[in-house]
Design a protein around this motif. Structure first.
Motif, PDB file in Angstrom:
ATOM      1  N   ALA A   1       0.828  -1.132  -0.125  1.00 35.45           N
ATOM      2  CA  ALA A   1       0.107  -0.008  -0.001  1.00 35.45           C
ATOM      3  C   ALA A   1       0.800   1.122   0.131  1.00 35.45           C
ATOM      4  O   ALA A   1       0.420   2.300  -0.200  1.00 35.45           O
ATOM      5  N   PHE A   2       2.016   1.032   0.394  1.00 35.74           N
ATOM      6  CA  PHE A   2       3.131   2.337   0.563  1.00 35.74           C
ATOM      7  C   PHE A   2       4.125   2.099  -0.495  1.00 35.74           C
ATOM      8  O   PHE A   2       4.777   3.184  -0.897  1.00 35.74           O
ATOM      9  N   LEU A   3       4.622   0.878  -0.792  1.00 39.75           N
ATOM     10  CA  LEU A   3       5.746   0.819  -1.826  1.00 39.75           C
ATOM     11  C   LEU A   3       5.426   1.100  -3.407  1.00 39.75           C
ATOM     12  O   LEU A   3       6.069   1.261  -4.014  1.00 39.75           O
ATOM     13  N   ARG A   4       4.147   0.758  -3.787  1.00 43.15           N
ATOM     14  CA  ARG A   4       3.731   0.902  -5.276  1.00 43.15           C
ATOM     15  C   ARG A   4       2.467   1.743  -4.941  1.00 43.15           C
ATOM     16  O   ARG A   4       1.433   1.357  -5.309  1.00 43.15           O
ATOM     17  N   PRO A   5       2.493   3.307  -5.273  1.00 41.91           N
ATOM     18  CA  PRO A   5       1.755   3.942  -5.520  1.00 41.91           C
ATOM     19  C   PRO A   5       0.865   3.863  -6.547  1.00 41.91           C
ATOM     20  O   PRO A   5       1.443   3.679  -7.711  1.00 41.91           O
ATOM     21  N   SER A   6      -0.502   4.061  -6.522  1.00 46.32           N
ATOM     22  CA  SER A   6      -1.466   3.681  -7.618  1.00 46.32           C
ATOM     23  C   SER A   6      -1.093   4.770  -8.912  1.00 46.32           C
ATOM     24  O   SER A   6      -1.596   4.443  -9.903  1.00 46.32           O
ATOM     25  N   GLU A   7      -0.662   6.043  -8.673  1.00 46.18           N
ATOM     26  CA  GLU A   7      -0.472   7.039  -9.480  1.00 46.18           C
ATOM     27  C   GLU A   7       0.681   6.674 -10.582  1.00 46.18           C
ATOM     28  O   GLU A   7       0.678   7.059 -11.687  1.00 46.18           O
ATOM     29  N   GLY A   8       1.280   5.571 -10.284  1.00 48.67           N
ATOM     30  CA  GLY A   8       2.487   5.246 -11.055  1.00 48.67           C
ATOM     31  C   GLY A   8       3.677   6.035 -11.104  1.00 48.67           C
ATOM     32  O   GLY A   8       4.956   5.744 -11.633  1.00 48.67           O
ATOM     33  N   SER A   9       3.752   7.078 -10.180  1.00 46.64           N
ATOM     34  CA  SER A   9       4.930   7.966  -9.812  1.00 46.64           C
ATOM     35  C   SER A   9       5.012   7.933  -8.412  1.00 46.64           C
ATOM     36  O   SER A   9       4.153   7.877  -7.564  1.00 46.64           O
ATOM     37  N   PRO A  10       6.377   8.328  -7.952  1.00 46.77           N
ATOM     38  CA  PRO A  10       6.536   8.243  -6.581  1.00 46.77           C
ATOM     39  C   PRO A  10       5.796   9.681  -5.827  1.00 46.77           C
ATOM     40  O   PRO A  10       5.903  10.755  -6.622  1.00 46.77           O
ATOM     41  N   THR A  11       5.268   9.281  -4.805  1.00 45.53           N
ATOM     42  CA  THR A  11       4.405  10.306  -4.015  1.00 45.53           C
ATOM     43  C   THR A  11       5.305  10.903  -2.747  1.00 45.53           C
ATOM     44  O   THR A  11       4.699  11.693  -1.940  1.00 45.53           O
ATOM     45  N   ALA A  12       6.210   9.980  -2.572  1.00 49.82           N
ATOM     46  CA  ALA A  12       7.092  10.209  -1.412  1.00 49.82           C
ATOM     47  C   ALA A  12       7.837  11.646  -1.294  1.00 49.82           C
ATOM     48  O   ALA A  12       8.423  12.032  -2.344  1.00 49.82           O
ATOM     49  N   LYS A  13       7.536  12.339  -0.153  1.00 48.46           N
ATOM     50  CA  LYS A  13       8.170  13.504   0.109  1.00 48.46           C
ATOM     51  C   LYS A  13       9.181  13.599   0.936  1.00 48.46           C
ATOM     52  O   LYS A  13       8.949  13.112   1.970  1.00 48.46           O
ATOM     53  N   ARG A  14      10.222  14.194   0.660  1.00 47.05           N
ATOM     54  CA  ARG A  14      11.510  14.168   1.777  1.00 47.05           C
ATOM     55  C   ARG A  14      11.250  15.091   2.736  1.00 47.05           C
ATOM     56  O   ARG A  14      11.144  16.384   2.498  1.00 47.05           O
ATOM     57  N   ARG A  15      11.181  14.628   4.163  1.00 50.62           N
ATOM     58  CA  ARG A  15      11.211  15.687   5.271  1.00 50.62           C
ATOM     59  C   ARG A  15      12.122  15.299   6.113  1.00 50.62           C
ATOM     60  O   ARG A  15      12.214  14.421   6.851  1.00 50.62           O
ATOM     61  N   GLU A  16      13.335  16.186   6.276  1.00 51.53           N
ATOM     62  CA  GLU A  16      14.542  15.751   6.781  1.00 51.53           C
ATOM     63  C   GLU A  16      14.779  14.328   6.309  1.00 51.53           C
ATOM     64  O   GLU A  16      15.186  14.090   5.310  1.00 51.53           O
ATOM     65  N   ARG A  17      14.805  13.222   7.143  1.00 47.70           N
ATOM     66  CA  ARG A  17      15.253  11.926   6.564  1.00 47.70           C
ATOM     67  C   ARG A  17      13.871  11.147   6.520  1.00 47.70           C
ATOM     68  O   ARG A  17      14.125   9.679   6.269  1.00 47.70           O
TER      69      ARG A  17
END
Length: 142
Positions: free
Chosen positions: A96-112
């Motif tokens: 649910a967190f490793l493969r976002p459904s949009e097909g592009s990374p949705t992760a945002k870097r906040r510090e580490r």
């Protein structure tokens, strides 16, 4: 309301120790290893505990994402993320967190930290009760 990850662990342990042998792992040798390893009726499972401040996002250390990705790539089963939200508890497959459904990374870097949106729980539970149902989901799901 569970105020932090430590409170989630204490509550889970108190309500399920008659069902599961849990080992809480704080490991510097294997970065990203989930918080808990459990055994029930010959079945093993890994659980990462998370405490969320809202119902929208969960934060991960980059090493946690790497561990779940490598584990799944090698056929690992029974690895889950148990999240205490302000109003309920959610159980998630790492996918649910490793493969976002949009097909592009949705992760945002906040510090580490890597912040991922919350979506698609395997199950959602009330804060009181239902601990046996959580155990059943972890150890009966492949």
């Amino acid at each position: 309301m569970l105020k932090n990850e430590k409170a989630l662990w204490a509550t889970l342990k108190r309500n399920t120790e008659h069902l599961v042998m849990w080992d809480r792992i704080e490991n510097l040798a294997v970065p990203g290893l989930p918080d808990l390893h459990g055994v029930r009726r010959g079945q093993e499972g890994w659980v990462e505990l998370k405490h969320a401040k809202d119902d929208q996002h969960i934060s991960f250390e980059p090493t946690q994402i790497v561990w779940f990705t490598r584990y799944a790539a090698r056929g690992g089963a029974r690895a889950f993320i148990l999240v205490a939200f302000p109003t309920n508890i959610g159980l998630y497959a790492p996918s649910a967190f490793l493969r976002p459904s949009e097909g592009s990374p949705t992760a945002k870097r906040r510090e580490r930290l890597i912040v991922r949106p919350v979506r698609n729980p395997l199950a959602s539970f009330a804060l009181r009760g239902q601990w046996g149902d959580i155990v059943d989901k972890v150890f009966n799901t492949l």
